[in-house]
Design an enzyme around this catalytic site. Structure first.
Site, PDB file in Angstrom:
ATOM      1  N   HIS A   1       0.828  -1.200   0.000  1.00 36.37           N
ATOM      2  CA  HIS A   1       0.000   0.000   0.000  1.00 36.37           C
ATOM      3  C   HIS A   1       0.868   1.257   0.000  1.00 36.37           C
ATOM      4  O   HIS A   1       1.871   1.332   0.709  1.00 36.37           O
ATOM      5  CB  HIS A   1      -0.862   0.061   1.268  1.00 36.37           C
ATOM      6  CG  HIS A   1      -2.043  -0.831   1.250  1.00 36.37           C
ATOM      7  ND1 HIS A   1      -1.942  -2.182   1.478  1.00 36.37           N
ATOM      8  CD2 HIS A   1      -3.363  -0.570   1.061  1.00 36.37           C
ATOM      9  CE1 HIS A   1      -3.161  -2.718   1.438  1.00 36.37           C
ATOM     10  NE2 HIS A   1      -4.037  -1.757   1.179  1.00 36.37           N
TER      11      HIS A   1
ATOM     12  N   ASN B   1       7.771  -4.004   3.626  1.00 37.77           N
ATOM     13  CA  ASN B   1       6.339  -3.731   3.759  1.00 37.77           C
ATOM     14  C   ASN B   1       5.834  -4.043   5.159  1.00 37.77           C
ATOM     15  O   ASN B   1       5.054  -3.277   5.739  1.00 37.77           O
ATOM     16  CB  ASN B   1       5.570  -4.563   2.724  1.00 37.77           C
ATOM     17  CG  ASN B   1       4.084  -4.299   2.755  1.00 37.77           C
ATOM     18  OD1 ASN B   1       3.628  -3.176   2.907  1.00 37.77           O
ATOM     19  ND2 ASN B   1       3.306  -5.367   2.597  1.00 37.77           N
TER      20      ASN B   1
END
Length: 279
Positions: free
Chosen positions: A133, A164
Site C-alpha cells: 500500500h 512492507n
C-alpha cells in the site's frame, strides 16, 4: 518526532530519479480524467478532504499522470509503470481515534482504469513481492468504503515483504502517532526507480519493481509547523526509522517533484529543511 539523525540525500542523488516512463458528506459525482489519450468517466464519491488547497505534487509533464481522486486519498497514476507516481492524503487525529479493529485483504484491480494500463492480481501472484500500500488501509479504516479503496491496485506497488511488514509499517504507525499528537498532517508517498537501470519486472504485464520509496509528512499547524521526509530502499533492511530520514527538500531533489506547492512560503522556510524527527 522520534529519533535524531541526518541521512544525507546526496548519497541517493547519484542513483535515484523518478521513473519517466474537506466536507465529510458522501456525495456521488461524475469525474472525467483526460490525459489526451485516455478519458475516464466514473461514478465516484466526493473526496472528504480538498487536498488541492495545499496543492498536489508538481511533477514533470514528461511523466504520464492520470489524477484519480478517491474518498480518502488522491493518486497520480502512471500508465507505463501501472503504479502510482504519488499518493496523497490527509490524516487527522480524530480519524486515527476512530480506527476499527480487523484485518482486510480485499485487493482488486482498478476497473475504472482501461484494462490495457492497469495491473492485475496475477501480476503479484507468486512474484516474491508484497502488494504494498502507498496510502495504507489503516489510515482510512474510519470509513469502510474509504478503507476498501486503498486495496485498489492503483494504490499498490511491488514491495519487498520485509520492508512492507517491517520498516515501512513502522513509519506508517509513526504517522498515526503524529496525527494524534499534532491533530492534522498531510502525507505524500510513492515509488522511486533507479535512473538508467533495468528494473526487475513481475507478472504477465511486466510491472517494474521500484528500487526505493519516498514519503514526506507535513504538519502545517501555524503555531508549530513541522515536516520530515523518508527514503527507503526496497530491500529487506531492518533498521530504525530514523535511518531513512531526509528533509522534504532533499526528497524533492531526489524525486524531482515539488510537494505542497500552495503552502505559504513562511511555513516552507521553516519546515522544508528539517531532517531531525526529534524536532
Amino acid at each position: 518526532m522520534g529519533y535524531r539523525v541526518k541521512y544525507l540525500a546526496i548519497l541517493f542523488l547519484v542513483s535515484f530519479q523518478s521513473c519517466s516512463m474537506c466536507s465529510s458528506k458522501k456525495v456521488d459525482t461524475y469525474v472525467v480524467v483526460d490525459d489526451s489519450e485516455y478519458v475516464i468517466e466514473r461514478r465516484h464519491r466526493e473526496p472528504w478532504s480538498n487536498l488541492s488547497i495545499i496543492g498536489f505534487p508538481v511533477i514533470s509533464d514528461t511523466i504520464p499522470s492520470l489524477l484519480l481522486e478517491r474518498y480518502s486519498y488522491s493518486v497520480s497514476y502512471n500508465k507505463y509503470t501501472r503504479q502510482p507516481n504519488w499518493v496523497m492524503w490527509q490524516l487527522v487525529g480524530e480519524h486515527v481515534m476512530k480506527r476499527k479493529d480487523g484485518v482486510w485483504n480485499e485487493y482488486r484491480e482498478d476497473t475504472e482504469l482501461p484494462s490495457e494500463i492497469r495491473s492485475t492480481l496475477d501480476d503479484y501472484t507468486s512474484s516474491g513481492y508484497d502488494r504494498g500500500h502507498m496510502c495504507p488501509g489503516g489510515d482510512c479504516n474510519w470509513d469502510d468504503e474509504g478503507r476498501d479503496e486503498t486495496f485498489l491496485l492503483s494504490n499498490i506497488c511491488p514491495q519487498n515483504p520485509n520492508l512492507n511488514r517491517g520498516d515501512w509499517k513502522e513509519i506508517e504507525m509513526a504517522c498515526r502517532k503524529w496525527a494524534k499528537q499534532y491533530e492534522n498532517i498531510y502525507i505524500v508517498c510513492g515509488p522511486i526507480f533507479f535512473k538508467s537501470q533495468e528494473h526487475d519486472k513481475i507478472g504477465p504485464h511486466q510491472v517494474p519493481v521500484p528500487e526505493a520509496f519516498f514519503k514526506v509528512v507535513l504538519c502545517p499547524k501555524p503555531s508549530n509547523p513541522k515536516g520530515i521526509g523518508f527514503i527507503c530502499r526496497n530491500t529487506d533492511g531492518n533498521r530504525k526509522k530514523d535511518f531513512y530520514v531526509n528533509s522534504i527538500r532533499q526528497v524533492e531533489r531526489v524525486t524531482g517533484y515539488k510537494f505542497f506547492p500552495n503552502l505559504e512560503d513562511s511555513i516552507k522556510s521553516l519546515v522544508y529543511d528539517m531532517d531531525d524527527i526529534n524536532e
